[in-house]
Design a protein around this motif. Structure first.
Motif, short mmCIF file in Angstrom:
data_model
loop_
_atom_site.label_atom_id
_atom_site.label_comp_id
_atom_site.label_asym_id
_atom_site.label_seq_id
_atom_site.Cartn_x
_atom_site.Cartn_y
_atom_site.Cartn_z
N GLY A 24 0.79 -1.23 0.00
CA GLY A 24 0.00 0.00 0.00
C GLY A 24 0.81 1.27 0.00
N THR A 25 1.96 1.27 -0.63
CA THR A 25 2.76 2.48 -0.73
C THR A 25 3.10 2.73 -2.18
N GLY A 26 2.08 2.75 -3.02
CA GLY A 26 2.31 2.94 -4.44
C GLY A 26 2.79 4.33 -4.80
N ARG A 27 2.51 5.34 -3.94
CA ARG A 27 2.95 6.70 -4.18
C ARG A 27 4.08 7.07 -3.23
N ALA A 28 5.03 7.83 -3.72
CA ALA A 28 6.09 8.36 -2.87
C ALA A 28 5.55 9.60 -2.19
N GLN A 29 4.87 9.41 -1.05
CA GLN A 29 4.16 10.52 -0.41
C GLN A 29 5.13 11.43 0.33
N ARG A 30 4.78 12.67 0.35
CA ARG A 30 5.58 13.66 1.09
C ARG A 30 4.66 14.79 1.52
N GLY A 31 5.14 15.60 2.44
CA GLY A 31 4.39 16.77 2.86
C GLY A 31 3.09 16.43 3.54
N VAL A 32 2.04 17.18 3.18
CA VAL A 32 0.73 17.03 3.80
C VAL A 32 0.15 15.64 3.55
N ALA A 33 0.30 15.13 2.31
CA ALA A 33 -0.25 13.81 1.97
C ALA A 33 0.37 12.73 2.85
N LYS A 34 1.68 12.80 3.04
CA LYS A 34 2.34 11.80 3.88
C LYS A 34 1.84 11.89 5.31
N PHE A 35 1.68 13.11 5.82
CA PHE A 35 1.21 13.30 7.20
C PHE A 35 -0.21 12.76 7.36
N VAL A 36 -1.09 13.07 6.41
CA VAL A 36 -2.49 12.64 6.52
C VAL A 36 -2.60 11.14 6.46
N VAL A 37 -1.96 10.52 5.46
CA VAL A 37 -2.07 9.07 5.30
C VAL A 37 -1.43 8.35 6.48
N SER A 38 -0.28 8.82 6.94
CA SER A 38 0.38 8.19 8.08
C SER A 38 -0.48 8.32 9.34
N THR A 39 -1.10 9.49 9.52
CA THR A 39 -1.97 9.69 10.68
C THR A 39 -3.17 8.75 10.63
N ALA A 41 -3.29 5.90 9.09
CA ALA A 41 -2.80 4.53 9.29
C ALA A 41 -2.57 4.24 10.78
N VAL A 42 -1.94 5.20 11.49
CA VAL A 42 -1.69 5.01 12.91
C VAL A 42 -3.00 4.95 13.69
N CYS A 43 -3.96 5.82 13.33
CA CYS A 43 -5.27 5.80 13.98
C CYS A 43 -5.99 4.46 13.74
N TRP A 44 -5.80 3.92 12.53
CA TRP A 44 -6.39 2.62 12.22
C TRP A 44 -5.83 1.55 13.16
N SER A 45 -4.52 1.54 13.32
CA SER A 45 -3.89 0.56 14.21
C SER A 45 -4.37 0.73 15.64
N LEU A 46 -4.46 1.98 16.10
CA LEU A 46 -4.93 2.23 17.46
C LEU A 46 -6.38 1.79 17.64
N PHE A 47 -7.20 2.00 16.60
CA PHE A 47 -8.59 1.54 16.66
C PHE A 47 -8.65 0.02 16.79
N GLN A 48 -7.83 -0.68 16.01
CA GLN A 48 -7.83 -2.15 16.06
C GLN A 48 -7.36 -2.65 17.42
N LEU A 49 -6.36 -1.99 17.99
CA LEU A 49 -5.91 -2.38 19.33
C LEU A 49 -6.99 -2.09 20.37
N SER A 50 -7.76 -1.03 20.16
CA SER A 50 -8.81 -0.66 21.11
C SER A 50 -9.93 -1.70 21.13
N ILE A 51 -10.37 -2.14 19.95
CA ILE A 51 -11.47 -3.12 19.93
C ILE A 51 -11.02 -4.48 20.42
N ALA A 52 -9.70 -4.70 20.47
CA ALA A 52 -9.19 -5.96 21.00
C ALA A 52 -9.03 -5.91 22.52
#
Length: 685
Positions: A24-39, A41-52
């Motif tokens: 899932g890293t088909g684009r070389a993201q940078r700047g705002v796009a990198k920050f948004v997508v990374s945020t 992704a991290v929120c997704w992981s935290l959500f999955q840990l929360s429901i577990a």
């Protein structure tokens, strides 16, 4: 001492590109796009840990939110096309995210969350969707198919589209495959407003179980366990004949248990082991093929099998530990045979191992990486001893691993008299990076399970019985022909699909038919055996030419031809291909009805010998080159060891005493070994 791989920068870049595209890293993201997508992704992981752990939500909410996170990341990470089309570079931009893709990302996420946003209304009007429901449902299906195409290629989207068309055009089909068809209301209701379509069991397993195991693997890799596994395997096996190949197989097996991806496995371990195999004399094609075979089969290895294994547990309604038990003998016997094949190849080529002084010392390497075994031991203890659910087991192992990722750099900093505070900060950043990587690695799995849910939903609309009849007609009521059709279809479909999607498609279409056809002829096929059959061949498709992506990644590192590499890898994997045919008929191989440890170990040892004999027959070598008459004898050993129930009646033994037939197989194997020993040239000391 640590070994450095040879220069493979160009090939390594290509291999990493393939792995990144899968993750899932088909684009070389940078700047705002990198920050948004990374945020996200991290929120997704935290959500999955929360429901577990502490967050309690309805399963429908969990599936919808899981899909919304995944589909948002897809549109923000993957361009519409890999290359500019019609001279337009906008849709193939890899250095930025076009505005239209941001719009699609948000729209797709909202369409995925529609069942959450209007949950009460949808439940109230279940089966009678209003125009808004139909619009949002069609929008979700279209955007999901496009996201699936961007992530894992066009194959799954095309297959799902054909099933959708079949659902509506069934009444106009030939009589043999005609179907009464469905209305638009029923289709949308089943696909997007129920848990029997997109939000079905596959997506539920992805959301509740698979994510945690993928995250565990990402964190383990980030902590440095991958390099530890490689060094440990080299210290154990690197000095033996063809040692780097044996080390590659062992390290790929250890890494594959937690990675769940054959391509990622190739890039992780092959970067190091393929150059070393070439160094001791393996031709590039064979070095790459051995890594492909080892990395592909990593998904078979219990206790942490690929994502499809968790779906098997749900489909056959068995605890996950029982699925691991059923897969244990075929998986470990397959790996033992691959080690044997690497030995045969080394013998044919006259190769030796690496000098001992160049290998890392075993005990020093083991002691230096013992900390990586703690979370693994925790996971196995939770799964096998305490018999906790996979979710709880993975969650507990993850927090132990998180502590390790913080404590490990602090201890190293303290010993080297560096800043402990900076090391603590680095540990936290590594955890955040692992949360980001784990989410990105899950994108392809989430898309595969959601899109495959469309196919499952169409089958559930009433096509299941018809498909069973059609498959039965094609096979002519012959269980052997049916298995052959299933295996071939799995290999063909799997060329363009990830393992999980291949398994879901084939299990939905053929697993019930295998059980039904076997039952109609008075032959019991356990449901778990039919599902494992589809699972094994779905995995084998990863190195099947001409589209075996694992072979492309390995050949890029080895600088060999990818088609020839894939063909060579498939010849190595033939020994895995025979196992599903054997355990369909010999249920001992999946420990069906076997509860004795001694009996299980006996079956495992004999299965290994049977696999060794088959490998020797197909590779043309045991301890020297085979004579023509020895090949059928070796195949006979394979049959006896794999199917003692066939040989036992011819020896006057009843079914309860079938295992005594193993003695005949042992005697025949020993006779062949003796014949070859007599004519093998003496090797100088």
């Amino acid at each position: 001492m640590a070994l450095d791989p040879m220069n493979t920068d160009g090939g390594l870049a290509l291999a990493r590109k393939l792995a990144e595209e899968e993750a899932g890293t088909g684009r070389a993201q940078r700047g705002v796009a990198k920050f948004v997508v990374s945020t996200v992704a991290v929120c997704w992981s935290l959500f999955q840990l929360s429901i577990a752990s502490w967050l309690i939500l309805d399963s429908w909410y969990i599936r919808a939110i899981h899909l919304a996170f995944a589909i948002f990341i897809v549109y923000a990470s993957f361009p519409m096309f890999r290359k500019p089309r019609l001279g337009i570079r906008y849709w193939a931009a890899t250095d930025r995210v076009p505005i239209m893709d941001w719009v699609l990302a948000v729209t797709a996420a909202i369409a995925s969350l529609y069942v959450v946003l209007d949950y009460q209304g949808i439940v109230y009007r279940y089966g009678a969707p209003i125009p808004r429901d139909i619009f949002m449902g069609i929008l979700l299906v279209v955007l999901l198919l496009e996201a699936s195409r961007r992530t894992i290629g066009p194959a799954l989207s095309v297959i799902a589209t054909l099933f959708i068309l079949y659902a509506f055009l069934g009444p106009y089909m030939p009589d043999v495959i005609s179907f009464k068809g469905v209305s638009l209301n029923r289709f949308v209701g089943q696909m997007t407003m129920s848990t029997e379509g997109i939000y079905g069991i596959p997506l539920d397993v992805s959301a509740t179980i698979v994510f945690l195991f993928v995250l565990f693997g990402s964190m383990l890799e980030k902590a440095g366990a991958g390099q530890f596994f490689i060094q440990l395997a080299l210290s154990l096996l690197g000095g033996f004949k063809g040692g780097p190949a044996k080390a590659a197989i062992l390290s790929s097996g250890l890494t594959g248990m937690v990675s769940g991806s054959s391509i990622a496995n190739v890039v992780t371990t092959g970067t190091f082991t393929i150059p070393l195999m070439k160094r001791v004399g393996y031709p590039p094609k064979k070095a790459a093929a051995l890594e492909v075979a080892a990395s592909t089969d990593g998904q078979l290895a219990p206790p942490i099998m690929g994502a499809a294994a968790f779906i098997i547990a749900e489909y056959v309604n068995l605890p996950y530990i029982e699925v691991c038990k059923a897969a244990a003998i075929p998986a470990f016997a397959s790996y033992a045979a691959l080690l044997f094949i690497s030995h045969l190849e080394a013998s044919k080529l006259g190769l030796q191992g690496l000098p001992r002084e160049e290998l890392p010392p075993f005990f020093k390497t083991l002691l230096g990486g013992l900390q990586y075994l703690i979370p693994l031991a925790m996971l196995i203890y939770e799964l096998v001893i305490l018999r906790h659910t996979p979710q709880r087991s993975a969650f507990n192992a993850i927090w132990v691993l998180g502590l390790l990722m913080i404590v490990q750099p602090c201890v190293r900093a303290y010993k080297s008299k560096e800043s402990v505070g900076a090391a603590f900060k680095k540990g936290l950043l590594d955890i955040i990076a692992a949360l980001n990587a784990g989410a990105r690695n899950m994108v392809s799995v989430a898309m595969a399970t959601a899109a495959a849910g469309i196919i499952v939903g169409v089958v559930a609309m009433g096509l299941g019985g018809l498909i069973n009849q059609v498959v039965d007609v094609l096979a002519g009521g012959n269980i052997y022909l049916l298995l052959g059709i299933t295996a071939l279809a799995s290999l063909i479909i799997g060329m363009g699909l990830p393992t999980t999607a291949t398994y879901i498609v084939m299990a939905s279409l053929t697993a019930p038919a295998i059980v039904m056809v076997g039952g109609s002829y008075g032959f019991e096929v356990p449901l778990i055996a039919a599902h494992l059959f589809c699972f094994f061949f779905g995995i084998l498709a990863d190195d099947t030419p001409p589209v075996g992506l694992a072979a492309y990644a390995a050949s890029a590192i080895a600088k060999s031809d990818p088609i020839r590499t894939g063909l060579q890898g498939f010849t190595y994997d033939i020994r895995t291909a025979i196992l599903p045919f054997m355990f369909i008929f010999n249920h001992d191989l999946i420990l069906y009805g076997i509860s004795s440890w001694s009996q299980g170990l006996l079956i495992f040892a004999m299965a290994c010998l049977g696999n060794f004999a088959f490998a020797a027959a197909t590779q043309g070598w045991l301890i020297t080159r085979n004579r023509i008459y020895e090949v059928p004898l070796l195949l006979g050993v394979t049959l006896i060891m794999m199917r003692p129930d066939v040989i036992a009646p011819r020896l006057g033994l009843d079914y309860a005493h079938r295992h005594w037939a193993y003695l005949v197989g042992l005697a025949l194997f020993g006779f062949i070994y003796f014949l070859q020993k007599l004519r093998s040239p003496r090797q100088p000391a």
